[in-house]
Design a protein around this motif. Structure first.
Motif, PDB file in Angstrom:
ATOM      1  N   PHE A   1      31.449   1.598  22.750  1.00  0.00           N
ATOM      2  CA  PHE A   1      30.975   0.249  23.058  1.00  0.00           C
ATOM      3  C   PHE A   1      30.050   0.215  24.267  1.00  0.00           C
ATOM      4  O   PHE A   1      29.209  -0.684  24.386  1.00  0.00           O
ATOM      5  CB  PHE A   1      32.171  -0.696  23.254  1.00  0.00           C
ATOM      6  N   ASN A   2      30.175   1.185  25.156  1.00  0.00           N
ATOM      7  CA  ASN A   2      29.257   1.263  26.282  1.00  0.00           C
ATOM      8  C   ASN A   2      27.835   1.536  25.786  1.00  0.00           C
ATOM      9  O   ASN A   2      26.870   0.913  26.229  1.00  0.00           O
ATOM     10  CB  ASN A   2      29.699   2.362  27.244  1.00  0.00           C
ATOM     11  N   ALA A   3      27.707   2.470  24.841  1.00  0.00           N
ATOM     12  CA  ALA A   3      26.388   2.767  24.277  1.00  0.00           C
ATOM     13  C   ALA A   3      25.868   1.593  23.454  1.00  0.00           C
ATOM     14  O   ALA A   3      24.667   1.313  23.449  1.00  0.00           O
ATOM     15  CB  ALA A   3      26.461   4.027  23.424  1.00  0.00           C
ATOM     16  N   LEU A   4      26.775   0.913  22.751  1.00  0.00           N
ATOM     17  CA  LEU A   4      26.370  -0.284  22.002  1.00  0.00           C
ATOM     18  C   LEU A   4      25.743  -1.313  22.934  1.00  0.00           C
ATOM     19  O   LEU A   4      24.684  -1.888  22.649  1.00  0.00           O
ATOM     20  CB  LEU A   4      27.582  -0.889  21.301  1.00  0.00           C
ATOM     21  N   ASN A   5      26.389  -1.535  24.076  1.00  0.00           N
ATOM     22  CA  ASN A   5      25.859  -2.487  25.059  1.00  0.00           C
ATOM     23  C   ASN A   5      24.507  -2.016  25.593  1.00  0.00           C
ATOM     24  O   ASN A   5      23.607  -2.830  25.824  1.00  0.00           O
ATOM     25  CB  ASN A   5      26.848  -2.656  26.210  1.00  0.00           C
ATOM     26  N   GLY A   6      24.365  -0.703  25.790  1.00  0.00           N
ATOM     27  CA  GLY A   6      23.092  -0.177  26.272  1.00  0.00           C
ATOM     28  C   GLY A   6      21.960  -0.457  25.305  1.00  0.00           C
ATOM     29  O   GLY A   6      20.847  -0.815  25.707  1.00  0.00           O
ATOM     30  N   ILE A   7      22.236  -0.309  24.015  1.00  0.00           N
ATOM     31  CA  ILE A   7      21.202  -0.526  23.001  1.00  0.00           C
ATOM     32  C   ILE A   7      20.921  -2.009  22.790  1.00  0.00           C
ATOM     33  O   ILE A   7      19.759  -2.431  22.738  1.00  0.00           O
ATOM     34  CB  ILE A   7      21.617   0.145  21.675  1.00  0.00           C
ATOM     35  N   LEU A   8      21.971  -2.820  22.688  1.00  0.00           N
ATOM     36  CA  LEU A   8      21.786  -4.226  22.338  1.00  0.00           C
ATOM     37  C   LEU A   8      21.488  -5.123  23.535  1.00  0.00           C
ATOM     38  O   LEU A   8      20.652  -6.027  23.449  1.00  0.00           O
ATOM     39  CB  LEU A   8      23.031  -4.751  21.615  1.00  0.00           C
ATOM     40  N   ASN A   9      22.179  -4.903  24.638  1.00  0.00           N
ATOM     41  CA  ASN A   9      22.010  -5.770  25.809  1.00  0.00           C
ATOM     42  C   ASN A   9      20.919  -5.261  26.737  1.00  0.00           C
ATOM     43  O   ASN A   9      20.011  -6.008  27.121  1.00  0.00           O
ATOM     44  CB  ASN A   9      23.337  -5.883  26.557  1.00  0.00           C
ATOM     45  N   GLU A  10      20.986  -3.980  27.091  1.00  0.00           N
ATOM     46  CA  GLU A  10      19.978  -3.412  27.984  1.00  0.00           C
ATOM     47  C   GLU A  10      18.702  -3.026  27.237  1.00  0.00           C
ATOM     48  O   GLU A  10      17.682  -2.732  27.862  1.00  0.00           O
ATOM     49  CB  GLU A  10      20.561  -2.195  28.695  1.00  0.00           C
TER      50      GLU A  10
ATOM     51  N   GLU B   1      31.740  12.634  32.233  1.00  0.00           N
ATOM     52  CA  GLU B   1      32.571  13.705  32.791  1.00  0.00           C
ATOM     53  C   GLU B   1      31.713  14.670  33.606  1.00  0.00           C
ATOM     54  O   GLU B   1      32.208  15.378  34.485  1.00  0.00           O
ATOM     55  CB  GLU B   1      33.275  14.478  31.676  1.00  0.00           C
ATOM     56  N   THR B   2      30.417  14.713  33.286  1.00  0.00           N
ATOM     57  CA  THR B   2      29.440  15.537  34.001  1.00  0.00           C
ATOM     58  C   THR B   2      28.179  14.711  34.217  1.00  0.00           C
ATOM     59  O   THR B   2      28.081  13.571  33.750  1.00  0.00           O
ATOM     60  CB  THR B   2      29.084  16.802  33.187  1.00  0.00           C
ATOM     61  N   ILE B   3      27.212  15.294  34.913  1.00  0.00           N
ATOM     62  CA  ILE B   3      25.907  14.658  35.081  1.00  0.00           C
ATOM     63  C   ILE B   3      24.947  15.308  34.088  1.00  0.00           C
ATOM     64  O   ILE B   3      24.794  16.528  34.058  1.00  0.00           O
ATOM     65  CB  ILE B   3      25.386  14.830  36.523  1.00  0.00           C
ATOM     66  N   ARG B   4      24.324  14.482  33.267  1.00  0.00           N
ATOM     67  CA  ARG B   4      23.452  14.999  32.222  1.00  0.00           C
ATOM     68  C   ARG B   4      22.121  14.261  32.212  1.00  0.00           C
ATOM     69  O   ARG B   4      22.060  13.062  32.492  1.00  0.00           O
ATOM     70  CB  ARG B   4      24.128  14.840  30.852  1.00  0.00           C
ATOM     71  N   ARG B   5      21.074  14.994  31.879  1.00  0.00           N
ATOM     72  CA  ARG B   5      19.762  14.379  31.722  1.00  0.00           C
ATOM     73  C   ARG B   5      19.670  13.675  30.371  1.00  0.00           C
ATOM     74  O   ARG B   5      20.147  14.189  29.363  1.00  0.00           O
ATOM     75  CB  ARG B   5      18.653  15.424  31.803  1.00  0.00           C
ATOM     76  N   ILE B   6      19.053  12.502  30.369  1.00  0.00           N
ATOM     77  CA  ILE B   6      18.783  11.790  29.131  1.00  0.00           C
ATOM     78  C   ILE B   6      17.347  11.272  29.148  1.00  0.00           C
ATOM     79  O   ILE B   6      16.765  11.051  30.208  1.00  0.00           O
ATOM     80  CB  ILE B   6      19.758  10.611  28.913  1.00  0.00           C
ATOM     81  N   TYR B   7      16.788  11.105  27.966  1.00  0.00           N
ATOM     82  CA  TYR B   7      15.448  10.531  27.822  1.00  0.00           C
ATOM     83  C   TYR B   7      15.652   9.090  27.369  1.00  0.00           C
ATOM     84  O   TYR B   7      16.279   8.836  26.344  1.00  0.00           O
ATOM     85  CB  TYR B   7      14.662  11.330  26.793  1.00  0.00           C
ATOM     86  N   VAL B   8      15.144   8.129  28.141  1.00  0.00           N
ATOM     87  CA  VAL B   8      15.423   6.722  27.903  1.00  0.00           C
ATOM     88  C   VAL B   8      14.193   6.011  27.352  1.00  0.00           C
ATOM     89  O   VAL B   8      13.102   6.092  27.917  1.00  0.00           O
ATOM     90  CB  VAL B   8      15.895   6.028  29.198  1.00  0.00           C
ATOM     91  N   VAL B   9      14.389   5.321  26.229  1.00  0.00           N
ATOM     92  CA  VAL B   9      13.308   4.571  25.587  1.00  0.00           C
ATOM     93  C   VAL B   9      13.609   3.079  25.697  1.00  0.00           C
ATOM     94  O   VAL B   9      14.738   2.639  25.433  1.00  0.00           O
ATOM     95  CB  VAL B   9      13.178   4.967  24.103  1.00  0.00           C
ATOM     96  N   ASP B  10      12.607   2.305  26.081  1.00  0.00           N
ATOM     97  CA  ASP B  10      12.730   0.855  26.156  1.00  0.00           C
ATOM     98  C   ASP B  10      12.599   0.293  24.743  1.00  0.00           C
ATOM     99  O   ASP B  10      11.501   0.186  24.197  1.00  0.00           O
ATOM    100  CB  ASP B  10      11.639   0.286  27.068  1.00  0.00           C
ATOM    101  N   LEU B  11      13.727  -0.043  24.136  1.00  0.00           N
ATOM    102  CA  LEU B  11      13.733  -0.495  22.746  1.00  0.00           C
ATOM    103  C   LEU B  11      13.044  -1.846  22.597  1.00  0.00           C
ATOM    104  O   LEU B  11      12.353  -2.093  21.598  1.00  0.00           O
ATOM    105  CB  LEU B  11      15.180  -0.583  22.248  1.00  0.00           C
ATOM    106  N   ASN B  12      13.209  -2.714  23.570  1.00  0.00           N
ATOM    107  CA  ASN B  12      12.571  -4.025  23.519  1.00  0.00           C
ATOM    108  C   ASN B  12      11.053  -3.887  23.514  1.00  0.00           C
ATOM    109  O   ASN B  12      10.342  -4.530  22.724  1.00  0.00           O
ATOM    110  CB  ASN B  12      13.017  -4.872  24.708  1.00  0.00           C
ATOM    111  N   GLU B  13      10.553  -3.015  24.373  1.00  0.00           N
ATOM    112  CA  GLU B  13       9.111  -2.764  24.450  1.00  0.00           C
ATOM    113  C   GLU B  13       8.581  -2.184  23.146  1.00  0.00           C
ATOM    114  O   GLU B  13       7.521  -2.583  22.652  1.00  0.00           O
ATOM    115  CB  GLU B  13       8.830  -1.804  25.611  1.00  0.00           C
TER     116      GLU B  13
END
Length: 285
Positions: A32-41, A220-232
């Motif tokens: 649900f955290n990822a769901l919020n990231g996609i839908l809300n953020e 649990e660790t620090i990981r690199r991610i590539y972030v895309v602005d879905l709204n844009e």
């Protein structure tokens, strides 16, 4: 983004081929955290293939390919082959693939268990045609995952052997172009034991370590991610999330209240999705 008629025609044709190949829906099992990231953020996180659940991600295909190449070249060319594979490994240290995984497996018990926290999470069901159109002209690719390496039968083996033995490049202008193709091939091959996942991958082209879209994620660790602005991205392609997403499916073991989730979707101005919420009927224990 204003597209010319032939560009629209090309995109539509390719999108329909994707539907024929993958089906009308592609499922993203998550929490649900990822769901919020996609839908809300309005953000999609692409994870590095270095942190995928297949510990031989990329490397398995490359190792298998190297073994197959070494069996077919003359002894005097072995050092040349070693230099090429060393160059490949160096590329992976500074320019790694990032992926967002969806699946052709609908409401699948194994997917719920592995990727949606034992079935307590959620699945976002994407419209395949619209998802493909969204990424087509934005430097992303969509590929089906193949299971098992079979490098001896792969075209990349022949291309490498031809270059190492006779300096033949065929359609590639230089060795870097050939390595680009090799790494893209490696990215869509996993060990055969993962075949039940029926994975389809979305990926931006190779990303360098200084790319502005790279962020860190702390779990649990620090990981690199590539972030895309879905709204844009949606605004650029004249799409809305209400159309891109066909359903939101609550995991079979989730305690999430359906009415609360619908309220949440209205609260974040996605009322069209509120009517697309349902509970999985998968009998996962």
């Amino acid at each position: 983004m204003e597209l010319r008629d032939f560009e629209i025609k090309q995109r539509n044709e390719r999108a329909m081929k994707a539907v024929e190949k993958y089906g009308n829906e592609l499922w993203h099992y998550t929490d649900f955290n990822a769901l919020n990231g996609i839908l809300n953020e309005k953000k999609i996180w692409f994870g590095s293939t270095a942190s995928m659940n297949d510990k031989d991600e990329l490397s398995g295909f490359i190792k298998d390919l190297k073994s197959a190449v070494l069996l077919e070249i003359d002894k005097e060319n072995v050092s040349k082959a070693e230099r090429i594979f060393e160059k490949i490994q160096k590329r992976l240290l500074v320019e790694y693939p990032y992926i967002f995984c969806v699946s052709r497996a609908y409401n699948d018990a194994a997917q719920w268990d592995r990727y949606a926290y034992g079935g307590t999470g959620v699945a976002i069901v994407f419209d395949t045609e619209l998802l493909y159109k969204l990424i087509f002209y934005n430097r992303f690719i969509m590929n089906e995952e193949y299971y098992g390496y079979n490098a001896k039968q792969h075209k990349m083996k022949t291309l490498l052997v031809d270059y190492i033995q006779d300096n033949k490049m065929e359609e590639f202008s230089d060795i870097d172009g050939l390595i680009d193709n090799l790494l893209l091939c490696a990215m869509i091959h996993k060990h055969e034991s993962f075949s039940a996942e029926q994975e389809v991958r979305l990926s931006p082209y190779f990303i360098k370590n200084d790319d502005s879209h790279l962020e860190y994620r702390v779990t649990e660790t620090i990981r690199r991610i590539y972030v895309v602005d879905l709204n844009e991205l949606c605004q650029k392609e004249n799409m809305v999330l209400d159309d891109l997403i066909k359903a939101i499916v609550i995991g079979p073991k989730s305690k999430q209240n359906i009415e609360d989730l619908k309220w949440y979707l209205n609260k974040i101005n996605l009322p069209g999705l509120a009517g697309k919420v349902r509970k999985s009927d998968c009998p996962l224990r």
